[in-house]
Design an enzyme around this catalytic site. Structure first.
Site, PDB file in Angstrom:
ATOM      1  N   GLY A  15     -20.800 -27.801 -10.619  1.00  0.00           N
ATOM      2  CA  GLY A  15     -21.200 -28.113  -9.249  1.00  0.00           C
ATOM      3  C   GLY A  15     -20.335 -29.175  -8.595  1.00  0.00           C
ATOM      4  O   GLY A  15     -20.259 -30.305  -9.060  1.00  0.00           O
ATOM      5  N   GLU A 174     -34.197 -32.104  13.087  1.00  0.00           N
ATOM      6  CA  GLU A 174     -32.854 -32.046  13.672  1.00  0.00           C
ATOM      7  C   GLU A 174     -32.596 -30.668  14.268  1.00  0.00           C
ATOM      8  O   GLU A 174     -32.033 -30.529  15.366  1.00  0.00           O
ATOM      9  CB  GLU A 174     -31.811 -32.422  12.617  1.00  0.00           C
ATOM     10  CG  GLU A 174     -31.908 -33.921  12.284  1.00  0.00           C
ATOM     11  CD  GLU A 174     -31.006 -34.405  11.163  1.00  0.00           C
ATOM     12  OE1 GLU A 174     -30.353 -33.565  10.511  1.00  0.00           O
ATOM     13  OE2 GLU A 174     -30.975 -35.622  10.932  1.00  0.00           O
ATOM     14  N   GLN A 323     -27.398 -39.744  -1.282  1.00  0.00           N
ATOM     15  CA  GLN A 323     -27.115 -41.051  -1.902  1.00  0.00           C
ATOM     16  C   GLN A 323     -27.458 -41.110  -3.397  1.00  0.00           C
ATOM     17  O   GLN A 323     -26.628 -41.551  -4.192  1.00  0.00           O
ATOM     18  CB  GLN A 323     -27.820 -42.176  -1.132  1.00  0.00           C
ATOM     19  CG  GLN A 323     -26.983 -42.751  -0.012  1.00  0.00           C
ATOM     20  CD  GLN A 323     -25.620 -43.242  -0.472  1.00  0.00           C
ATOM     21  OE1 GLN A 323     -25.473 -43.907  -1.496  1.00  0.00           O
ATOM     22  NE2 GLN A 323     -24.589 -42.912   0.286  1.00  0.00           N
TER      23      GLN A 323
HETATM   24  C1  LIG Z   1     -30.008 -28.623   5.746  1.00  0.00           C
HETATM   25  C2  LIG Z   1     -29.921 -29.842   4.871  1.00  0.00           C
HETATM   26  C3  LIG Z   1     -29.819 -31.088   5.445  1.00  0.00           C
HETATM   27  C4  LIG Z   1     -29.738 -32.227   4.636  1.00  0.00           C
HETATM   28  N1  LIG Z   1     -29.638 -33.454   5.258  1.00  0.00           N
HETATM   29  C5  LIG Z   1     -29.497 -34.555   4.484  1.00  0.00           C
HETATM   30  C6  LIG Z   1     -29.310 -35.830   5.085  1.00  0.00           C
HETATM   31  O1  LIG Z   1     -29.301 -35.959   6.319  1.00  0.00           O
HETATM   32  N2  LIG Z   1     -29.152 -36.899   4.265  1.00  0.00           N
HETATM   33  C7  LIG Z   1     -29.156 -36.782   2.909  1.00  0.00           C
HETATM   34  O2  LIG Z   1     -28.977 -37.789   2.213  1.00  0.00           O
HETATM   35  N3  LIG Z   1     -29.331 -35.613   2.326  1.00  0.00           N
HETATM   36  C8  LIG Z   1     -29.502 -34.483   3.073  1.00  0.00           C
HETATM   37  N4  LIG Z   1     -29.667 -33.266   2.472  1.00  0.00           N
HETATM   38  C9  LIG Z   1     -29.764 -33.213   1.004  1.00  0.00           C
HETATM   39  C10 LIG Z   1     -28.397 -33.314   0.362  1.00  0.00           C
HETATM   40  O3  LIG Z   1     -27.506 -32.402   0.934  1.00  0.00           O
HETATM   41  C11 LIG Z   1     -28.555 -33.063  -1.131  1.00  0.00           C
HETATM   42  O4  LIG Z   1     -29.477 -33.986  -1.645  1.00  0.00           O
HETATM   43  C12 LIG Z   1     -27.223 -33.201  -1.856  1.00  0.00           C
HETATM   44  O5  LIG Z   1     -26.343 -32.193  -1.411  1.00  0.00           O
HETATM   45  C13 LIG Z   1     -27.410 -33.128  -3.369  1.00  0.00           C
HETATM   46  O6  LIG Z   1     -26.158 -33.236  -3.978  1.00  0.00           O
HETATM   47  P1  LIG Z   1     -25.886 -32.516  -5.362  1.00  0.00           P
HETATM   48  O7  LIG Z   1     -24.527 -32.931  -5.785  1.00  0.00           O
HETATM   49  O8  LIG Z   1     -27.020 -32.745  -6.280  1.00  0.00           O
HETATM   50  O9  LIG Z   1     -25.918 -30.948  -5.044  1.00  0.00           O
HETATM   51  P2  LIG Z   1     -25.152 -30.091  -3.935  1.00  0.00           P
HETATM   52  O10 LIG Z   1     -24.472 -30.938  -2.950  1.00  0.00           O
HETATM   53  O11 LIG Z   1     -26.150 -29.097  -3.457  1.00  0.00           O
HETATM   54  O12 LIG Z   1     -24.033 -29.328  -4.794  1.00  0.00           O
HETATM   55  C14 LIG Z   1     -24.363 -28.403  -5.795  1.00  0.00           C
HETATM   56  C15 LIG Z   1     -23.120 -27.571  -6.087  1.00  0.00           C
HETATM   57  O13 LIG Z   1     -23.355 -26.807  -7.261  1.00  0.00           O
HETATM   58  C16 LIG Z   1     -22.853 -25.499  -7.097  1.00  0.00           C
HETATM   59  N5  LIG Z   1     -23.626 -24.636  -7.995  1.00  0.00           N
HETATM   60  C17 LIG Z   1     -24.972 -24.474  -8.027  1.00  0.00           C
HETATM   61  N6  LIG Z   1     -25.320 -23.662  -9.042  1.00  0.00           N
HETATM   62  C18 LIG Z   1     -24.180 -23.300  -9.658  1.00  0.00           C
HETATM   63  C19 LIG Z   1     -23.885 -22.474 -10.786  1.00  0.00           C
HETATM   64  N7  LIG Z   1     -24.850 -21.877 -11.490  1.00  0.00           N
HETATM   65  N8  LIG Z   1     -22.597 -22.300 -11.139  1.00  0.00           N
HETATM   66  C20 LIG Z   1     -21.598 -22.901 -10.440  1.00  0.00           C
HETATM   67  N9  LIG Z   1     -21.825 -23.715  -9.373  1.00  0.00           N
HETATM   68  C21 LIG Z   1     -23.095 -23.908  -8.997  1.00  0.00           C
HETATM   69  C22 LIG Z   1     -23.072 -25.212  -5.604  1.00  0.00           C
HETATM   70  O14 LIG Z   1     -22.177 -24.200  -5.159  1.00  0.00           O
HETATM   71  C23 LIG Z   1     -22.780 -26.581  -4.990  1.00  0.00           C
HETATM   72  O15 LIG Z   1     -21.421 -26.718  -4.633  1.00  0.00           O
HETATM   73  C24 LIG Z   1     -29.755 -32.107   3.245  1.00  0.00           C
HETATM   74  C25 LIG Z   1     -29.836 -30.845   2.658  1.00  0.00           C
HETATM   75  C26 LIG Z   1     -29.929 -29.717   3.463  1.00  0.00           C
HETATM   76  C27 LIG Z   1     -30.018 -28.353   2.829  1.00  0.00           C
END
Ligand SMILES: Cc1cc2nc3c(=O)[nH]c(=O)nc-3n(C[C@H](O)[C@H](O)[C@H](O)COP(=O)(O)OP(=O)(O)OC[C@H]3O[C@@H](n4cnc5c(N)ncnc54)[C@H](O)[C@@H]3O)c2cc1C
Length: 430
Positions: A15, A174, A323
């Site tokens: 990811g 939003e 964050q």
């Molecule tokens: C519409 C929306 C608005 C948001 N607004 C805010 C905001 O204003 N402020 C805030 O702080 N947070 C916000 N969030 C939440 C924030 O985006 C997430 O908390 C954050 O992206 C989490 O980061 P992460 O690294 O855990 O996962 P992600 O950023 O979701 O990344 C996960 C990655 O893993 C990859 N992946 C998943 N499964 C697999 C697999 N099996 N094999 C290979 N790759 C895989 C995906 O393609 C992706 O690139 C929002 C979320 C959404 C959906």
């Protein structure tokens, strides 16, 4: 996968989201081989997805090539692959492009939209968790208006121009604000032969206030802003079903609509092999200790949305936001180096920098650590913070220019149906 074996331990990150990238950056100059796997070749800046859905930004400006993140990093490999299964006993991953061994594994897969097991909702509602889904929503919104022009039937036209958003968190708020601004500033010009005053934007919240993770002051102000913009806010209402035409709730209240947007929750994106019941905590997340180690697997870690780190301060784990993912990625980067060098690990401590949401032009609410404010200043702070965390210089410039242009011109030029969304409109005709 054609990844050579090196003398350094292999860290595989699944990811390239906020957490995965923050971790990769920390491991840049360390004596490890890093393999980043992602099912997309780009990172998505999810907080601005709603602007893509509403024609405010092009999708390219909120996406960033993962290979570019790794340029200049020695001993780093990226493979475009979806991980299908984890086999911890063999330290092996099954992916869409083959198998891969790991010494240390970091699950940073984020989350999926949570329909809470309601398959009818899952089938008919629109989600907004990825760029393709946002583009579908953008197309559907515009197609609805094109379709509304073609009918003489009042009920059908109203249903096509009625938007129902489920979930009164930042995403729902939003999106509702952006749709209300389109209704006011763009629809009358684009569709002069349609009575767009009849368009409705409804936001349905199951609890007794919107933005309920923020202060009461922020909730109240956001609701005032939405009302000013003509958005109908329904509180203490839970959606129970949607057949593609009628939204049902736990009360007598129903809505006839061609567009139900589901922004009511997410759940951890677990992977087969590491999804046993005893590993899962609240929100379908992997239970981790204070070092982000998955309970029972010292060489497997989880960070970001997929990780549930329960403690006295955070009994339900940290919020599923950018964050915690970034901070956990950074802390784990340092801990992996300590682990490899036989040094003790440092527990993760979350530094809550506050939260914010924007409702529209000059309208935002901010709850920072020691100060809360709303209005124009909050809106500028919101824009600055989002530009700052957006990945890539070009993206920042493009988004900034778009925002200035949209602000001055009251416009959203990306209202394009590039890839039509196939909707069956026949059901509105009976
Ligand atoms: C519409 C929306 C608005 C948001 N607004 C805010 C905001 O204003 N402020 C805030 O702080 N947070 C916000 N969030 C939440 C924030 O985006 C997430 O908390 C954050 O992206 C989490 O980061 P992460 O690294 O855990 O996962 P992600 O950023 O979701 O990344 C996960 C990655 O893993 C990859 N992946 C998943 N499964 C697999 C697999 N099996 N094999 C290979 N790759 C895989 C995906 O393609 C992706 O690139 C929002 C979320 C959404 C959906």
């Amino acid at each position: 996968m054609n990844i050579p074996r090196s003398n350094n331990p292999r860290v595989v990150i699944i990811g390239g989201g906020f957490g995965g990238i923050a971790l990769a950056q920390k491991l840049r100059k360390q004596e490890v081989q890093v393999v980043l796997l992602d099912k997309n070749n780009y990172h998505t800046f999810q907080p601005l997805l709603y602007q893509v859905s509403t024609g405010g930004l092009e999708p390219d400006s909120i996406a960033y090539p993962l290979r570019k993140v790794l340029i200049g990093y020695d001993n780093f490999f990226f493979r475009l692959a979806e991980v299908i299964e984890i086999i911890p006993e063999k330290k092996l991953l099954q992916t869409t492009i083959g198998e891969l061994f790991y010494d240390y594994l970091v699950v940073a897969t984020g989350s999926h939209t949570n329909f809470f097991g309601n398959t009818e909702l899952e089938k008919h509602a629109m989600a907004m968790k990825s760029i393709p889904q946002s583009l579908n929503l953008r197309s559907l919104i515009l197609e609805n208006f094109e379709q509304a022009l073609l009918t003489d039937e009042y009920h059908e036209r109203d249903a096509l121009m009625n938007f129902v958003i489920v979930g009164g968190g930042p995403t729902g708020v939003e999106l509702a604000g952006a749709l209300a601004e389109i209704k006011k500033g763009i629809l009358p010009k684009d569709y002069p032969d349609l009575d767009t005053r009849r368009a409705q934007i409804n936001i349905i919240q199951g609890r007794d206030r919107i933005l309920d993770a923020m202060s009461e002051q922020a909730s109240k102000k956001a609701e005032d802003f939405l009302e000013e913009l003509g958005v109908q806010v329904w509180k203490n209402v839970r959606v129970t079903g949607y057949d593609g035409k009628t939204v049902r709730t736990q009360t007598d209240l129903t809505f006839e609509t061609a567009t139900l947007i589901w922004a009511a929750g997410v759940k951890g994106a677990t992977i087969k092999g590491l999804d046993a019941k005893e590993l899962i905590a609240g929100g379908n997340r992997l239970s981790v200790n204070e070092f982000n180690q998955v309970i029972g697997y010292p060489e497997i870690f989880a960070i970001g949305d997929i990780a549930c780190m329960q403690s006295e301060e955070a009994p339900r784990g940290h919020p599923m936001m950018a964050q915690p993912a970034i901070q956990q990625g950074r802390n784990l980067g340092e801990n992996l180096v300590r682990l490899i060098n036989g040094k003790p690990l440092r527990p993760f401590v979350y530094k809550d920098k506050g939260s914010m949401a924007t409702v529209g032009r000059n309208k935002a609410v901010c709850d920072l650590k020691n100060i809360r404010f709303q209005g124009v200043f909050a809106w500028f702070v919101w824009m600055f913070v989002h530009l700052f965390f957006l990945i890539g210089f070009r993206n920042r410039v493009v988004v900034f220019i778009n925002w200035v242009y949209n602000y001055i011109r009251f416009d959203r030029e990306a209202r394009l149906i590039i890839r039509p969304f196939k909707r069956n409109y026949d059901q509105f005709r009976d």
